[in-house]
Design an enzyme around this catalytic site. Structure first.
Site, PDB file in Angstrom:
ATOM      1  CB  CYS A   1      -0.802  -0.055   1.164  1.00 26.33           C
ATOM      2  SG  CYS A   1      -1.870  -1.556   1.118  1.00 26.33           S
TER       3      CYS A   1
ATOM      4  CG  HIS B   1      -1.975   4.427   5.337  1.00 29.60           C
ATOM      5  ND1 HIS B   1      -2.066   4.124   3.862  1.00 29.60           N
ATOM      6  CD2 HIS B   1      -2.515   3.057   5.743  1.00 29.60           C
ATOM      7  CE1 HIS B   1      -2.102   2.944   3.613  1.00 29.60           C
ATOM      8  NE2 HIS B   1      -2.274   2.234   4.836  1.00 29.60           N
TER       9      HIS B   1
ATOM     10  CD  GLU C   1      -2.069   7.525   9.340  1.00 28.99           C
ATOM     11  OE1 GLU C   1      -1.545   8.198   8.529  1.00 28.99           O
ATOM     12  OE2 GLU C   1      -2.882   6.760   9.088  1.00 28.99           O
TER      13      GLU C   1
ATOM     14  CE  LYS D   1      -5.779   4.310   1.942  1.00 32.90           C
ATOM     15  NZ  LYS D   1      -4.921   5.288   2.603  1.00 32.90           N
TER      16      LYS D   1
ATOM     17  CG  PHE E   1      -0.184  -5.630   4.410  1.00 33.24           C
ATOM     18  CD1 PHE E   1      -0.772  -5.039   5.323  1.00 33.24           C
ATOM     19  CD2 PHE E   1      -1.017  -6.805   3.594  1.00 33.24           C
ATOM     20  CE1 PHE E   1      -2.017  -4.959   5.717  1.00 33.24           C
ATOM     21  CE2 PHE E   1      -2.385  -7.001   3.966  1.00 33.24           C
ATOM     22  CZ  PHE E   1      -3.021  -6.056   5.154  1.00 33.24           C
TER      23      PHE E   1
END
Length: 411
Positions: free
Chosen positions: A163, A302, A313, A334, A398
């Protein structure tokens, strides 16, 4: 001597629109691009919602034969790249094509092609799969076909860091330009993995939200968050040295000034609980940009909507920014576009540049329940004004991959 690096074109294919103006308008208006999955019958699956690209027409970019020979993730990449190329105004007859490069990433590549050809092989024998299976499926083909389309004959790279892929591509392109290895680089990421295997794989590892209501599926930083929503698309930046852009009279949309990358060296999928790895990337990016935490006005987080990511985060931002974290606006786009995996950093970099241009942070939509572990200003519900010359975009992948980019508002 290090060179300044600027952005002269941007291109996007996304769940919020298939060009940058449309995507930007919808993002800042807080439009939700998440809905019922249409690319396959998800009625028997635990996960039935995703953030799909809508009304994408490959025939606008490919003839019928080309369209049949290119995977969806590659089609997205070419479409976004052509938009960025047109906006940049580059004239390849006046350019040294060997000084023009492509750094275009994907986290997974042609997953849908792999599924289709595996099914065909099981039915007809594996010697009967398409002769185009390998070139259609391999992850670097989006970069390769984009270079062919644009006529860019310099270094052609596909960085695969899950990602963080697109953000690493943009960051490495920035350093290559800054250090004189190219004059122009098209950089970003592309992805299309809303398939039965893609959704099933992330479902089985309990990474995806199983919410049926699109308005409560991707809810970053909300206490009731329970996983991310799969997205797809492509986001790219046309980057060039400042001197090169000025010499040809290009419009400058923004400047990239800092890049930091680190590895958690901790776990296959889980981030460090203390956020130290992500904090390292942010600190390295600010050091690279020669800016202080107080100078960063906005962070595009993120912000996946998984319980662990958002908590870690938040801790990482507090660790990297100290007291300045209290004055930041940090939102997760997102919440509107889902998580486009290897393309997410490209799409989010575009919206970070747009945030600087507008001096407005796009919102974190559908936020309802505060979480004391995620206590930063996340622009809940609607866009929020901020003042700042600099903004940051974070991508955490990841394998422990962390990438942070610092952008500067165009003069």
């Amino acid at each position: 001597m290090r060179k300044r690096v600027v952005i002269t074109g941007m291109g996007a294919v996304s769940p919020l629109g298939n060009n940058v103006p449309e995507m930007s308008e919808h993002a800042f208006a807080g439009v939700c691009g998440i809905g019922e999955i249409t690319s396959f019958d998800a009625s028997g699956h635990k996960v039935s919602v995703a953030a799909e690209v809508k009304d994408f027409d490959p025939s606008a970019y490919f003839d019928k034969m080309e369209a049949r020979r290119t995977a969806r993730f590659t089609q997205f990449a070419v479409a976004a790249s052509m938009e960025a190329f047109r906006q940049s105004g580059l004239d390849m007859e006046k350019e040294d094509s060997v000084r023009c490069s492509v750094y275009l990433s994907s986290g997974i590549g042609g997953l849908g092609i792999i599924e289709r050809e595996h099914s065909r092989g099981q039915k007809r024998g594996f010697d009967m799969v398409s002769p185009l299976f390998v070139p259609m499926a391999i992850t670097n083909m989006a970069a390769g076909l984009t270079a062919i389309r644009l006529g860019f004959r310099g270094s052609c790279n596909c960085i695969v860091t899950a990602c963080a892929s697109a953000s690493n591509a943009i960051g490495e392109a920035f350093h290559a330009l800054r250090d004189g290895y190219a004059d122009v680089i098209l950089a970003g990421g592309t992805e299309s993995c809303i398939t039965e295997l893609g959704i099933g794989g992330f479902t089985s590892m309990r990474a995806l939200s199983e919410a049926k209501d699109p308005a409560r599926a991707s809810i970053p930083f909300d206490k009731e968050r329970a996983g991310f929503v799969m997205g797809e698309g492509a986001g790219v930046l046309m980057m060039e040295t400042y001197d090169h852009a000025v010499a040809r009279g290009a419009e400058i949309l923004g400047e990239i000034v800092g890049y930091g990358a680190s590895c958690d060296a901790h776990h296959m999928t889980a981030p460090r609980e203390d956020g130290e790895g992500a904090a390292d990337a942010m600190c390295l990016a600010m050091e690279d940009a020669a800016v202080s935490p107080q100078e960063i006005g906005y962070i595009n987080a993120h912000g996946t909507g998984t319980p662990l990511n958002d908590r870690c985060e938040t801790r990482a931002v507090r660790k990297a920014f100290g007291e300045a974290a209290e004055d930041l606006v940090m939102s997760s786009t997102k919440s509107m576009m889902g998580h486009a995996l290897g393309a997410s950093g490209g799409l989010e970099s575009i919206l970070t540049v747009e945030a600087l241009r507008k001096q407005m942070a796009p919102p974190t939509i559908n936020y309802q329940v505060p979480d004391p572990d995620c206590d930063l200003d996340i622009a809940p519900g609607k866009a929020k004004a901020f003042q700042g010359e600099y903004a940051m975009s974070n991508s955490l992948g990841f394998g422990g991959h962390n990438a942070s980019l610092v952008f500067r508002r165009a003069e």
